[in-house]
Design a protein around this motif. Structure first.
Motif, PDB file in Angstrom:
ATOM      1  N   PHE A 138       0.857  -1.267  -0.032  1.00  0.00           N
ATOM      2  CA  PHE A 138      -0.096  -0.054   0.026  1.00  0.00           C
ATOM      3  C   PHE A 138       0.812   1.301  -0.183  1.00  0.00           C
ATOM      4  O   PHE A 138       2.029   1.079   0.433  1.00  0.00           O
ATOM      5  CB  PHE A 138      -1.082  -0.091   1.110  1.00  0.00           C
ATOM      6  N   HIS A 156       2.450  -7.246  -8.662  1.00  0.00           N
ATOM      7  CA  HIS A 156       1.574  -7.137  -9.654  1.00  0.00           C
ATOM      8  C   HIS A 156       1.934  -7.737 -11.116  1.00  0.00           C
ATOM      9  O   HIS A 156       2.183  -6.939 -12.236  1.00  0.00           O
ATOM     10  CB  HIS A 156       0.907  -6.009  -9.901  1.00  0.00           C
ATOM     11  N   ASN A 198      -2.117  -9.430  -5.583  1.00  0.00           N
ATOM     12  CA  ASN A 198      -2.444  -7.954  -5.570  1.00  0.00           C
ATOM     13  C   ASN A 198      -3.850  -7.442  -5.724  1.00  0.00           C
ATOM     14  O   ASN A 198      -4.326  -7.699  -7.082  1.00  0.00           O
ATOM     15  CB  ASN A 198      -1.476  -7.194  -6.574  1.00  0.00           C
ATOM     16  N   GLY A 233      -5.358  -5.000  -5.892  1.00  0.00           N
ATOM     17  CA  GLY A 233      -5.859  -3.534  -6.436  1.00  0.00           C
ATOM     18  C   GLY A 233      -6.393  -3.653  -7.715  1.00  0.00           C
ATOM     19  O   GLY A 233      -7.326  -2.625  -8.046  1.00  0.00           O
ATOM     20  N   SER A 234      -6.359  -4.572  -8.464  1.00  0.00           N
ATOM     21  CA  SER A 234      -7.026  -4.831  -9.777  1.00  0.00           C
ATOM     22  C   SER A 234      -8.509  -5.025  -9.788  1.00  0.00           C
ATOM     23  O   SER A 234      -9.518  -4.733 -10.564  1.00  0.00           O
ATOM     24  CB  SER A 234      -6.324  -6.091 -10.401  1.00  0.00           C
ATOM     25  N   TYR A 279     -10.533  -3.197  -7.720  1.00  0.00           N
ATOM     26  CA  TYR A 279     -11.219  -2.045  -7.710  1.00  0.00           C
ATOM     27  C   TYR A 279     -10.734  -1.230  -8.971  1.00  0.00           C
ATOM     28  O   TYR A 279     -11.157   0.260  -8.970  1.00  0.00           O
ATOM     29  CB  TYR A 279     -11.035  -1.259  -6.154  1.00  0.00           C
ATOM     30  N   ARG A 280     -10.186  -1.604  -9.885  1.00  0.00           N
ATOM     31  CA  ARG A 280      -9.585  -0.926 -11.150  1.00  0.00           C
ATOM     32  C   ARG A 280     -10.296  -1.563 -12.057  1.00  0.00           C
ATOM     33  O   ARG A 280      -9.885  -1.188 -13.512  1.00  0.00           O
ATOM     34  CB  ARG A 280      -7.987  -1.130 -11.225  1.00  0.00           C
ATOM     35  N   SER A 319      -3.145  -4.797  -1.103  1.00  0.00           N
ATOM     36  CA  SER A 319      -4.139  -4.115  -1.719  1.00  0.00           C
ATOM     37  C   SER A 319      -3.647  -3.171  -2.705  1.00  0.00           C
ATOM     38  O   SER A 319      -4.619  -2.815  -3.522  1.00  0.00           O
ATOM     39  CB  SER A 319      -5.155  -3.393  -0.712  1.00  0.00           C
ATOM     40  N   ASP A 320      -2.398  -2.855  -2.796  1.00  0.00           N
ATOM     41  CA  ASP A 320      -2.130  -1.755  -3.648  1.00  0.00           C
ATOM     42  C   ASP A 320      -3.179  -0.448  -3.540  1.00  0.00           C
ATOM     43  O   ASP A 320      -2.926   0.316  -4.268  1.00  0.00           O
ATOM     44  CB  ASP A 320      -2.108  -2.064  -5.074  1.00  0.00           C
ATOM     45  N   ALA A 321      -3.151  -0.345  -2.191  1.00  0.00           N
ATOM     46  CA  ALA A 321      -4.219   0.875  -1.892  1.00  0.00           C
ATOM     47  C   ALA A 321      -3.324   2.186  -2.074  1.00  0.00           C
ATOM     48  O   ALA A 321      -2.181   2.407  -1.595  1.00  0.00           O
ATOM     49  CB  ALA A 321      -4.537   0.682  -0.661  1.00  0.00           C
ATOM     50  N   HIS A 322      -4.105   3.101  -2.743  1.00  0.00           N
ATOM     51  CA  HIS A 322      -3.473   4.468  -2.784  1.00  0.00           C
ATOM     52  C   HIS A 322      -4.579   5.458  -1.978  1.00  0.00           C
ATOM     53  O   HIS A 322      -4.317   6.773  -1.974  1.00  0.00           O
ATOM     54  CB  HIS A 322      -3.364   4.984  -4.306  1.00  0.00           C
ATOM     55  N   HIS A 341      -9.306   1.484   0.567  1.00  0.00           N
ATOM     56  CA  HIS A 341      -8.950   0.257  -0.128  1.00  0.00           C
ATOM     57  C   HIS A 341      -8.009  -0.639   0.566  1.00  0.00           C
ATOM     58  O   HIS A 341      -7.744  -1.626   0.198  1.00  0.00           O
ATOM     59  CB  HIS A 341      -8.272   0.702  -1.347  1.00  0.00           C
TER      60      HIS A 341
END
Length: 273
Positions: free
Chosen positions: A8, A158, A199, A201-202, A204-205, A232-235, A239
């Motif tokens: 994250f 990722h 990962n 993050g994909s 929510y992308r 989560s790769d949250a920014h 997230h």
């Protein structure tokens, strides 16, 4: 299940505005008791004139000070560790090896490919004049070439990042077109004692699966891969821990029984309940 979130970003990354404190607060609200902050450092990132502040540099002194100040307040109830997501390019592999050797205080290092031929696939111009199969294959070939030269990391991040942004995204994605690349990549990682991440993050992308695609995850398992972190790769703080229930089911369905955390670059294995 909520794994410790091992990917994250905070406002130390130039594409994020969330203070570290806000992310920790969100994690606590969601029931997480452990995190590893992994802000971006993309050495020699090609800065775009229209986005001069997006340089993916990292103020390490301030980063460490903030981490240590928060970590000391949180123990023993909350386990905060410090890592970095290193963006790798063929031109920076040797410099990144030297960088890591100079920073033994890092608990965890992600190796991620964000730039190919001077372009981030996040931007549409990367795909101009290429079909997705060609663009994807070149991306994976570049990642393999970088990993052969850069070995001072713990997991690859990722793996199929590029699929987020392709013209057809995952609609026509077929691992058989790239199996030779991933077979060689996983042979290297397993031999070195390195791993990959799940990962989310994909999710929510716009993709229907976490990185990497389930077929790639199966290849890693079949190659003897055991080291795997979840992030989560949250920014954005909201997230943190996103989609970790999906990650759990995916790992179990492929026969994984343990997930991994890191302390002082050494893996720690935890049973998936």
């Amino acid at each position: 299940m909520l794994f410790p979130d091992y990917h994250f970003h905070t406002d130390f990354s130039s594409d994020c505005d969330e203070p570290m404190q806000a992310v920790i607060a969100s994690a606590k609200e969601k029931g997480l008791s452990a995190l590893c902050v992994t802000d971006h450092y993309d050495m020699d990132f090609p800065v775009r004139p229209e986005e001069p502040d997006v340089d993916f540099d990292l103020d390490l002194d301030s980063y460490y000070r903030t981490y240590h100040a928060l970590s000391e307040k949180l123990v023993p109830e909350f386990d905060l560790r410090v890592g970095v997501e290193l963006g790798v390019m063929p031109s920076t592999t040797k410099k990144l090896n030297t960088f890591v050797q100079a920073h033994p205080e890092l608990d965890f290092i992600i190796c991620s490919l964000h730039v190919v031929d001077g372009m981030d696939p996040y931007y549409p111009e990367y795909f101009e004049g290429k079909d997705d199969l060609t663009a994807y294959r070149h991306y994976f070939e570049t990642l393999l070439a970088c990993v052969k030269e850069f070995d001072n990391f713990n997991v690859c991040g990722h793996l199929d990042y590029i699929v987020r942004y392709g013209k057809t995204k995952a609609d026509l994605f077929d691992i058989r077109n790239y199996a030779d690349i991933f077979e060689e990549l996983f042979q290297i990682l397993v031999a070195r004692g390195q791993g990959i991440e799940i990962n989310t993050g994909s999710l929510y992308r716009g993709l229907s699966f976490p990185h990497p695609h389930t077929d790639i995850l199966k290849m890693y398992k079949d190659a003897g891969g055991e080291i795997i972190t979840v992030g989560s790769d949250a920014h954005h703080a909201e997230h943190i821990g996103y989609g970790f229930d999906v990650a759990r089911e995916l790992l179990l369905s492929h026969g994984f029984r343990y997930y991994t955390t890191f302390k002082e670059r050494k893996p720690e294995f935890h049973k998936i309940p």
